[in-house]
Every structure is written in structure tokens, then in C-alpha cells.
Scaffold this motif. Sequence first.
Motif, mmCIF file in Angstrom:
data_model
loop_
_atom_site.group_PDB
_atom_site.id
_atom_site.type_symbol
_atom_site.label_atom_id
_atom_site.label_comp_id
_atom_site.label_asym_id
_atom_site.label_seq_id
_atom_site.Cartn_x
_atom_site.Cartn_y
_atom_site.Cartn_z
ATOM 1 N N LEU A 118 51.560 6.972 69.136
ATOM 2 C CA LEU A 118 51.626 6.483 67.752
ATOM 3 C C LEU A 118 52.851 7.018 67.021
ATOM 4 C CD1 LEU A 118 47.995 6.571 66.327
ATOM 5 C CD2 LEU A 118 49.423 4.586 66.769
ATOM 6 N N SER A 119 53.114 8.309 67.161
ATOM 7 C CA SER A 119 54.243 8.895 66.437
ATOM 8 C C SER A 119 55.571 8.385 66.976
ATOM 9 C CB SER A 119 54.196 10.418 66.473
ATOM 10 O OG SER A 119 54.398 10.895 67.783
ATOM 11 N N TYR A 120 55.637 8.094 68.250
ATOM 12 C CA TYR A 120 56.882 7.601 68.841
ATOM 13 C C TYR A 120 57.146 6.152 68.461
ATOM 14 C CZ TYR A 120 60.421 6.470 72.338
ATOM 15 O OH TYR A 120 61.571 6.061 72.968
ATOM 16 N N LYS A 121 56.105 5.337 68.463
ATOM 17 C CA LYS A 121 56.310 3.906 68.260
ATOM 18 C C LYS A 121 56.089 3.426 66.830
ATOM 19 C CE LYS A 121 55.618 2.356 72.885
ATOM 20 N NZ LYS A 121 55.791 1.125 73.545
ATOM 21 N N TYR A 122 55.151 4.030 66.108
ATOM 22 C CA TYR A 122 54.732 3.413 64.859
ATOM 23 C C TYR A 122 54.838 4.280 63.613
ATOM 24 C CZ TYR A 122 52.780 0.181 68.230
ATOM 25 O OH TYR A 122 52.620 -0.678 69.270
ATOM 26 N N ILE A 123 54.404 5.510 63.682
ATOM 27 C CA ILE A 123 54.231 6.275 62.453
ATOM 28 C C ILE A 123 55.570 6.680 61.841
ATOM 29 C CG2 ILE A 123 53.271 8.363 61.425
ATOM 30 C CD1 ILE A 123 50.973 8.156 63.401
ATOM 31 N N VAL A 124 56.287 7.580 62.482
ATOM 32 C CA VAL A 124 57.529 8.083 61.885
ATOM 33 C C VAL A 124 58.728 7.885 62.800
ATOM 34 C CG1 VAL A 124 56.533 9.759 60.296
ATOM 35 C CG2 VAL A 124 56.896 10.397 62.650
ATOM 36 N N ARG A 125 58.512 7.170 63.888
ATOM 37 C CA ARG A 125 59.584 6.874 64.839
ATOM 38 C C ARG A 125 60.324 8.125 65.288
ATOM 39 N NH1 ARG A 125 59.765 1.732 66.141
ATOM 40 N NH2 ARG A 125 59.097 0.241 64.615
ATOM 41 N N TYR A 126 59.553 9.103 65.743
ATOM 42 C CA TYR A 126 60.130 10.304 66.328
ATOM 43 C C TYR A 126 60.938 9.950 67.570
ATOM 44 C CZ TYR A 126 57.305 13.738 63.753
ATOM 45 O OH TYR A 126 56.748 14.528 62.803
ATOM 46 N N LYS A 127 61.856 10.803 67.931
ATOM 47 C CA LYS A 127 62.480 10.701 69.241
ATOM 48 C C LYS A 127 61.411 11.090 70.255
ATOM 49 C CE LYS A 127 67.112 11.779 67.690
ATOM 50 N NZ LYS A 127 68.193 12.757 67.692
ATOM 51 N N LEU A 128 61.614 10.738 71.506
ATOM 52 C CA LEU A 128 60.580 10.955 72.518
ATOM 53 C C LEU A 128 60.134 12.411 72.589
ATOM 54 C CD1 LEU A 128 58.802 9.815 74.743
ATOM 55 C CD2 LEU A 128 60.666 10.268 76.343
ATOM 56 N N LEU A 129 61.083 13.339 72.694
ATOM 57 C CA LEU A 129 60.716 14.745 72.838
ATOM 58 C C LEU A 129 59.962 15.248 71.605
ATOM 59 C CD1 LEU A 129 60.814 17.198 74.646
ATOM 60 C CD2 LEU A 129 63.008 17.801 73.620
ATOM 61 N N GLU A 130 60.391 14.836 70.418
ATOM 62 C CA GLU A 130 59.694 15.254 69.194
ATOM 63 C C GLU A 130 58.266 14.705 69.171
ATOM 64 O OE1 GLU A 130 62.439 13.605 66.420
ATOM 65 O OE2 GLU A 130 63.551 15.488 66.216
ATOM 66 N N SER A 131 58.085 13.476 69.641
ATOM 67 C CA SER A 131 56.739 12.900 69.661
ATOM 68 C C SER A 131 55.854 13.629 70.670
ATOM 69 C CB SER A 131 56.786 11.401 69.965
ATOM 70 O OG SER A 131 57.127 11.151 71.312
ATOM 71 N N VAL A 132 56.459 14.108 71.768
ATOM 72 C CA VAL A 132 55.698 14.887 72.762
ATOM 73 C C VAL A 132 55.221 16.190 72.136
ATOM 74 C CG1 VAL A 132 55.873 16.147 74.946
ATOM 75 C CG2 VAL A 132 56.784 13.834 74.777
ATOM 76 N N TYR A 133 56.102 16.865 71.390
ATOM 77 C CA TYR A 133 55.708 18.102 70.696
ATOM 78 C C TYR A 133 54.571 17.824 69.719
ATOM 79 C CZ TYR A 133 60.173 20.318 72.067
ATOM 80 O OH TYR A 133 61.231 20.841 72.744
ATOM 81 N N PHE A 134 54.743 16.773 68.911
ATOM 82 C CA PHE A 134 53.760 16.434 67.884
ATOM 83 C C PHE A 134 52.404 16.156 68.530
ATOM 84 C CE2 PHE A 134 52.224 13.405 64.495
ATOM 85 C CZ PHE A 134 52.129 14.360 63.496
ATOM 86 N N GLY A 135 52.391 15.356 69.593
ATOM 87 C CA GLY A 135 51.150 15.057 70.298
ATOM 88 C C GLY A 135 50.530 16.294 70.915
ATOM 89 N N PHE A 136 51.378 17.155 71.503
ATOM 90 C CA PHE A 136 50.887 18.386 72.134
ATOM 91 C C PHE A 136 50.142 19.251 71.131
ATOM 92 C CE2 PHE A 136 51.529 22.911 72.985
ATOM 93 C CZ PHE A 136 50.877 23.018 74.205
ATOM 94 N N PHE A 137 50.742 19.483 69.956
ATOM 95 C CA PHE A 137 50.104 20.360 68.970
ATOM 96 C C PHE A 137 48.870 19.705 68.346
ATOM 97 C CE2 PHE A 137 54.320 22.427 69.108
ATOM 98 C CZ PHE A 137 53.878 23.664 69.533
ATOM 99 N N ALA A 138 48.883 18.382 68.183
ATOM 100 C CA ALA A 138 47.693 17.688 67.681
ATOM 101 C C ALA A 138 46.552 17.814 68.698
ATOM 102 C CB ALA A 138 48.007 16.219 67.410
ATOM 103 N N GLY A 139 46.865 17.643 69.973
ATOM 104 C CA GLY A 139 45.847 17.783 71.016
ATOM 105 C C GLY A 139 45.330 19.196 71.125
ATOM 106 N N MET A 140 46.227 20.169 70.944
ATOM 107 C CA MET A 140 45.801 21.572 70.987
ATOM 108 C C MET A 140 44.842 21.862 69.839
ATOM 109 S SD MET A 140 47.976 25.104 71.052
ATOM 110 C CE MET A 140 48.563 24.894 72.715
ATOM 111 N N ALA A 141 45.156 21.320 68.659
ATOM 112 C CA ALA A 141 44.263 21.513 67.512
ATOM 113 C C ALA A 141 42.898 20.879 67.783
ATOM 114 C CB ALA A 141 44.888 20.918 66.255
ATOM 115 N N ALA A 142 42.904 19.676 68.367
ATOM 116 C CA ALA A 142 41.631 19.008 68.691
ATOM 117 C C ALA A 142 40.842 19.806 69.721
ATOM 118 C CB ALA A 142 41.902 17.592 69.207
ATOM 119 N N THR A 143 41.534 20.371 70.693
ATOM 120 C CA THR A 143 40.867 21.196 71.705
ATOM 121 C C THR A 143 40.270 22.438 71.055
ATOM 122 O OG1 THR A 143 42.374 20.428 73.413
ATOM 123 C CG2 THR A 143 41.182 22.464 73.871
#
Length: 155
Positions: A21-46
Motif C-alpha cells: 500500500l505504501s509503495y503503490k498508493y498511500i505516499v508513493r515511497y521508494k521501494l526500500l522505504e516502503s519495505v522499512y515502513f511495512g517491516f515496522f508496521a508488522g513488528m508493531a502488529a506482532t
Amino acid sequence: MFFKIFAPFFGLIINAFIQILSYKYIVRYKLLESVYFGFFAGMAATFISGRYALAVNLVMYLVLSYLYFHFINLGETGRRIRLLRELYDSREGLSLDELLARYNGKEVLENRIQRLINNGQVILRANRYYIGRPHMLLISRALSVLRLMLLGRGK
């Protein structure tokens, strides 16, 4: 109890969902930035969903995220994947000379260096290259530690 056991998998699903979502739709992150964003969101969910077995869940989540990162990396930077895509896109096929022209070693290196410069990971000063932002270096070290823990070898 069931949800607590699957907290790392839930975190991975959140990781992938938020990354895409962050890479394609929300804020158009670059790929690596979207990976970081997803990683920390998933860590928070875990963390939130599996707080009763936190250490185990976080280690499992880190392992799953490591696999997910390399899955993304394989599709984005793998020369074999790129080669297969180009062959698939070429209706007449490609000759060896055409393939060699597309995969000139000097060009590949120049493209990679330019990407690293554009991302700020490498700095060019007086015709010499230096480490810029060390994000990938830190990730590389963390992955080496994970490999050492999981496989018994660092590289």
C-alpha cells in the motif's frame, strides 16, 4: 491462544500489506522505504497481538521478514529474473549478442552505483566513492547475525 501462536504470521501479513500500500498508493515511497515502513508496521502488529510470548514471536517475525525482504529483493534486483522477464517480453527472442549488449558488466555496475548515489547510500567526492547513509550496511550486518543464528554461518 490460537491467535497468540500466529502473531508472527499476522505481523508478516500486515508487513506485506502496508509495504504494498505504501509503495503503490498511500505516499508513493521508494521501494526500500516502503519495505522499512511495512517491516515496522508488522513488528508493531506482532508486538500487540503476541505480547504474551513476545521474545519468541519477535524472533519468528524477524525470520519471516527476512524471507519476505529477500523475496522482494529477488524480483527487483535478480539478474536471472530480469533476464527471464526480458525474454518473455521479446516475441522474437534474443540472440546471445543482444543479451550481452543488455548485460554489459560495466553498465550494470554503473547503474548500481548510480542507484546507490541517488538513494544517498553512496557519496561521490573527488572521483572516490564513500558510504553515505549506512541503512543497507546496518541491515546487511543484521542479516549476517540472523544467518549466523539460523544457519551457523555469517555470509
